[in-house]
Write an enzyme that holds these catalytic residues in place. Structure first.
Site, short mmCIF file in Angstrom:
data_model
loop_
_atom_site.label_atom_id
_atom_site.label_comp_id
_atom_site.label_asym_id
_atom_site.label_seq_id
_atom_site.Cartn_x
_atom_site.Cartn_y
_atom_site.Cartn_z
N GLU A 77 9.68 -7.58 -3.53
CA GLU A 77 9.69 -8.93 -2.95
C GLU A 77 10.55 -8.97 -1.68
O GLU A 77 11.20 -9.98 -1.39
CB GLU A 77 10.24 -9.95 -3.95
CG GLU A 77 9.42 -10.05 -5.21
CD GLU A 77 8.30 -11.04 -5.10
OE1 GLU A 77 8.09 -11.57 -3.99
OE2 GLU A 77 7.62 -11.27 -6.11
N GLU B 144 0.86 -1.19 0.00
CA GLU B 144 0.00 0.00 0.00
C GLU B 144 0.89 1.24 0.00
O GLU B 144 2.08 1.14 0.31
CB GLU B 144 -0.92 -0.03 1.23
CG GLU B 144 -1.81 -1.26 1.21
CD GLU B 144 -2.90 -1.23 2.28
OE1 GLU B 144 -2.91 -0.30 3.12
OE2 GLU B 144 -3.74 -2.15 2.25
P1 TGC Z 1 5.86 -12.55 10.86
O1 TGC Z 1 5.22 -12.57 12.21
O2 TGC Z 1 7.32 -12.72 10.77
O3 TGC Z 1 5.19 -13.65 9.91
C1 TGC Z 1 3.78 -13.81 9.85
C2 TGC Z 1 3.51 -15.30 9.60
O4 TGC Z 1 4.06 -15.67 8.33
C3 TGC Z 1 5.05 -16.71 8.49
N1 TGC Z 1 6.10 -16.40 7.52
C4 TGC Z 1 6.19 -17.00 6.33
N2 TGC Z 1 5.49 -18.01 5.78
C5 TGC Z 1 5.84 -18.42 4.54
N3 TGC Z 1 6.82 -17.85 3.83
C6 TGC Z 1 7.55 -16.83 4.34
N4 TGC Z 1 8.52 -16.25 3.62
C7 TGC Z 1 7.25 -16.35 5.65
N5 TGC Z 1 7.74 -15.39 6.45
C8 TGC Z 1 7.03 -15.42 7.59
C9 TGC Z 1 5.48 -16.61 9.91
O5 TGC Z 1 5.98 -17.85 10.39
C10 TGC Z 1 4.18 -16.24 10.61
O6 TGC Z 1 3.37 -17.39 10.67
P2 TGC Z 1 2.28 -17.61 11.84
O7 TGC Z 1 1.68 -18.93 11.55
O8 TGC Z 1 3.07 -17.55 13.12
O9 TGC Z 1 1.32 -16.46 11.74
O10 TGC Z 1 5.36 -11.21 10.16
P3 TGC Z 1 5.86 -9.70 10.29
O11 TGC Z 1 4.66 -8.81 10.24
O12 TGC Z 1 6.79 -9.56 11.48
O13 TGC Z 1 6.66 -9.45 8.94
C11 TGC Z 1 7.82 -10.12 8.63
C12 TGC Z 1 8.45 -9.53 7.34
C13 TGC Z 1 9.00 -8.14 7.58
C14 TGC Z 1 9.63 -10.45 7.02
C15 TGC Z 1 7.43 -9.51 6.21
O14 TGC Z 1 6.45 -8.59 6.44
C16 TGC Z 1 8.08 -9.21 4.88
O15 TGC Z 1 8.56 -10.12 4.22
N6 TGC Z 1 8.06 -7.91 4.39
C17 TGC Z 1 8.45 -7.58 3.03
C18 TGC Z 1 7.20 -7.33 2.20
C19 TGC Z 1 7.33 -7.83 0.78
O16 TGC Z 1 8.17 -8.63 0.44
N7 TGC Z 1 6.44 -7.38 -0.07
C20 TGC Z 1 6.40 -7.85 -1.42
C21 TGC Z 1 5.15 -7.38 -2.12
S1 TGC Z 1 4.85 -8.21 -3.67
C22 TGC Z 1 6.04 -7.72 -4.69
O17 TGC Z 1 6.94 -7.02 -4.36
C23 TGC Z 1 5.93 -8.21 -6.10
S2 TGC Z 1 7.19 -7.55 -7.07
C24 TGC Z 1 6.76 -8.01 -8.62
C25 TGC Z 1 7.62 -9.12 -9.16
O18 TGC Z 1 7.92 -10.11 -8.47
O19 TGC Z 1 7.99 -9.03 -10.31
P1 FAD Z 2 9.79 0.95 2.49
O1 FAD Z 2 9.23 -0.23 3.19
O2 FAD Z 2 9.26 2.29 2.82
O3 FAD Z 2 11.38 0.95 2.74
C1 FAD Z 2 12.18 2.08 2.43
C2 FAD Z 2 13.62 1.79 2.92
O4 FAD Z 2 13.59 1.56 4.34
C3 FAD Z 2 14.20 0.51 2.30
O5 FAD Z 2 15.58 0.70 2.09
C4 FAD Z 2 13.98 -0.54 3.38
O6 FAD Z 2 14.94 -1.60 3.32
C5 FAD Z 2 14.17 0.30 4.64
N1 FAD Z 2 13.52 -0.29 5.81
C6 FAD Z 2 12.18 -0.46 6.01
N2 FAD Z 2 11.97 -1.06 7.19
C7 FAD Z 2 13.18 -1.29 7.73
C8 FAD Z 2 13.64 -1.89 8.95
N3 FAD Z 2 12.80 -2.42 9.84
N4 FAD Z 2 14.98 -1.95 9.18
C9 FAD Z 2 15.86 -1.46 8.27
N5 FAD Z 2 15.49 -0.88 7.11
C10 FAD Z 2 14.18 -0.79 6.85
N6 FAD Z 2 4.04 -4.89 -4.39
C11 FAD Z 2 2.93 -5.69 -4.53
O7 FAD Z 2 2.19 -5.92 -3.58
N7 FAD Z 2 2.63 -6.24 -5.75
C12 FAD Z 2 3.39 -6.04 -6.84
O8 FAD Z 2 3.11 -6.58 -7.92
C13 FAD Z 2 4.55 -5.19 -6.72
N8 FAD Z 2 5.30 -4.90 -7.82
C14 FAD Z 2 6.31 -3.98 -7.72
C15 FAD Z 2 6.97 -3.56 -8.88
C16 FAD Z 2 7.97 -2.60 -8.79
C17 FAD Z 2 8.63 -2.13 -10.04
C18 FAD Z 2 8.36 -2.08 -7.54
C19 FAD Z 2 9.48 -1.08 -7.42
C20 FAD Z 2 7.71 -2.48 -6.39
C21 FAD Z 2 6.66 -3.43 -6.46
N9 FAD Z 2 5.93 -3.80 -5.33
C22 FAD Z 2 4.84 -4.63 -5.45
C23 FAD Z 2 6.20 -3.15 -4.04
C24 FAD Z 2 7.42 -3.68 -3.31
O9 FAD Z 2 7.18 -4.93 -2.75
C25 FAD Z 2 7.79 -2.65 -2.23
O10 FAD Z 2 8.33 -1.54 -2.90
C26 FAD Z 2 8.78 -3.20 -1.23
O11 FAD Z 2 8.19 -4.20 -0.41
C27 FAD Z 2 9.37 -2.09 -0.32
O12 FAD Z 2 8.36 -1.26 0.17
P2 FAD Z 2 8.50 0.36 0.03
O13 FAD Z 2 8.84 0.65 -1.38
O14 FAD Z 2 7.26 0.94 0.60
O15 FAD Z 2 9.76 0.73 0.90
#
Ligand code: TGC
Ligand code: FAD
Length: 396
Positions: A376, A138
């Site tokens: 990711e 978001e």
């Molecule tokens: P946390 O309490 O650590 O975890 C919640 C629950 O999830 C489980 N878990 C996982 N399960 C499966 N796979 C994983 N990688 C998992 N990581 C954690 C965990 O065991 C727990 O389970 P339960 O049963 O106890 O509830 O949650 P938290 O709120 O402290 O967050 C942890 C954190 C920071 C690592 C997580 O929020 C995170 O990974 N943040 C990054 C967000 C992110 O990656 N966003 C991606 C959006 S999509 C995207 O970017 C698509 S890009 C387009 C493309 O790919 O081309």
């Molecule tokens: P923020 O979370 O605001 O982070 C900003 C900076 O602060 C980063 O350097 C980060 O590492 C740092 N930071 C944040 N928290 C901490 C901490 N606790 N400790 C230390 N450093 C920290 N999302 C979707 O849901 N679906 C999609 O299809 C998708 N596609 C994408 C495509 C593109 C081209 C891009 C650029 C992003 C896409 N995303 C998508 C979103 C993407 O997953 C987020 O951009 C990413 O998870 C980081 O979130 P943010 O950009 O809000 O950065």
């Protein structure tokens, strides 16, 4: 200038692959050579996703490739990894499209969906007739999706969705969005819990607007999604989804694919730099490849690419055995994207001024990889996942 890609097989890596795995790699490699490389620089200039490749990619079996049934290829995880490697050797945007469509939309429908949802969506998504997107991030919640504001208010016959999603790959070209939202139903067991919803993008109140001005992933559609009182039937809930764990399970699939994709981008840069260094002559009409400082860069790149191949292969083998943990995948995603960015920077340096133009693919890959480093889970978030794994202490 077009070079024929050579591949990297320094440690007889190919001997670790099965004939089927090699076949997936070679057929994807040919598809990229024939269909992506001839058009991708112009797509990048124009900021255009080559949508005309979606149906051909479907007919190649690129979508939902690890899923069984529904017209999907049923690949193992190493085959899926090699597929991602070759796609990203073409362009990160092409790999992004396939990652999102497959790992972030088809996978949750398969894993958390009802039989009716699977039958309705998966065959049409396998061919590419229908396109999906994944809405987790978001405007105010990226790294920390658990605090999301999007809500799904339960009504007598379904849900009303309100909220904003941001940075959504393929958002404005998707037929269906997997939207992660907190259930609003005081008194119900799942009140306040994150769950997944299938939202057809032609529903009243749903709008997508594209992000413009990107210097990265220009050949990919990136959108914001807005939902204002979007009504969906109860059947659109993904019934098996429950909590943040569900979207994180999807991310584990996609992050694993990215770890291989980054190798493909690195290989494209290294291969270009190697061939250039052998051809380009400076000082006494000698190839620049004869200078130790240039060789040091090439040696670093081939070493790091080889290490990255072994890392992703081991994670893939563990995944096929059901033994891969999120922290294993974090190590591979973080390391390999860092490695690829370093390769892009070193390769650009080896090409001198020529490296800044789109006569060569290096700057495009470098700019793309800046997004790959962020999405990711950012590089820092994966560092913290690894830190938590080895210390047992959360430092988020
Ligand atoms: P946390 O309490 O650590 O975890 C919640 C629950 O999830 C489980 N878990 C996982 N399960 C499966 N796979 C994983 N990688 C998992 N990581 C954690 C965990 O065991 C727990 O389970 P339960 O049963 O106890 O509830 O949650 P938290 O709120 O402290 O967050 C942890 C954190 C920071 C690592 C997580 O929020 C995170 O990974 N943040 C990054 C967000 C992110 O990656 N966003 C991606 C959006 S999509 C995207 O970017 C698509 S890009 C387009 C493309 O790919 O081309
Ligand atoms: P923020 O979370 O605001 O982070 C900003 C900076 O602060 C980063 O350097 C980060 O590492 C740092 N930071 C944040 N928290 C901490 C901490 N606790 N400790 C230390 N450093 C920290 N999302 C979707 O849901 N679906 C999609 O299809 C998708 N596609 C994408 C495509 C593109 C081209 C891009 C650029 C992003 C896409 N995303 C998508 C979103 C993407 O997953 C987020 O951009 C990413 O998870 C980081 O979130 P943010 O950009 O809000 O950065």
């Amino acid at each position: 200038m077009a070079f024929k890609f050579q591949g990297v097989d320094f440690l007889q890596f190919d001997s670790l692959l099965t004939p089927d795995e090699l076949l997936v790699r070679s057929s994807t490699r040919s598809f990229i050579d024939d269909n992506v490389l001839p058009i991708i620089e112009q797509c990048n200039r124009d900021g255009r996703f080559p949508r005309e490749l979606v149906l051909p990619m479907g007919s190649m079996g690129f979508f939902g490739a690890t899923l069984q049934g529904y017209g999907c290829a049923g690949m193992n995880n190493v085959e899926y990894g090699l597929l991602n490697q070759e796609l990203e050797r073409g362009d990160s945007g092409i790999r992004s499209f396939v990652s999102v469509h497959s790992s972030l939309v088809m996978y949750p429908i398969h894993a958390f969906g009802s039989q009716q949802q699977r039958d309705h969506w998966l065959p049409a998504m396998a061919t590419g007739e229908k396109i999906g997107c994944f809405g987790l991030t978001e405007p105010d919640f990226g790294s920390n999706p658990s605090d999301m504001r999007t809500r799904a208010r339960r009504t007598a016959d379904g849900y009303v969705l309100n909220g904003e999603k941001m940075w959504i790959t393929s958002g404005s070209i998707a037929d269906v969005a997997v939207i992660w939202a907190k259930v609003d139903d005081p008194g119900a067991d799942d009140h306040g819990r994150i769950r997944g919803f299938l939202v057809e993008t032609d529903r009243p109140g749903f709008a997508a607007h594209d992000v413009h001005g990107k210097w990265s992933l220009r050949a990919s559609v990136t959108s914001g999604l807005s939902m204002q009182d979007v009504r969906i039937p109860a059947d659109n809930l993904l019934p098996g989804s429950s909590g943040l764990r569900s979207p994180l399970m999807c991310l584990s699939q996609a992050r694993y694919g990215i770890s291989w994709g980054a190798i493909g981008a690195a290989m494209a840069c290294y291969d270009t730099a190697l061939q250039y260094a052998v051809d380009r002559k400076q000082f006494r009409n000698q190839p620049i490849a004869s200078h130790q400082l240039v060789q040091e860069k090439l040696a670093w790149m081939v070493t790091e690419i080889t290490k990255a191949q072994l890392l992703s292969l081991q994670v893939g083998r563990l995944k096929d055995q059901g033994k891969a943990e999120p922290q294993h995948i974090s190590m591979a995603k973080k390391n390999n994207v860092w490695m690829a960015l370093e390769c892009a920077r070193m390769s650009r340096d080896i090409l001198g001024a020529a490296g800044i133009t789109d006569d060569y693919p290096i700057m495009r890959h470098m700019m793309n990889l800046e997004s790959v480093k962020t999405y990711e889970g950012t590089d820092s978030i994966h560092t913290l996942i690894l830190g938590q794994s080895v210390t047992g202490i959360s430092a988020f």
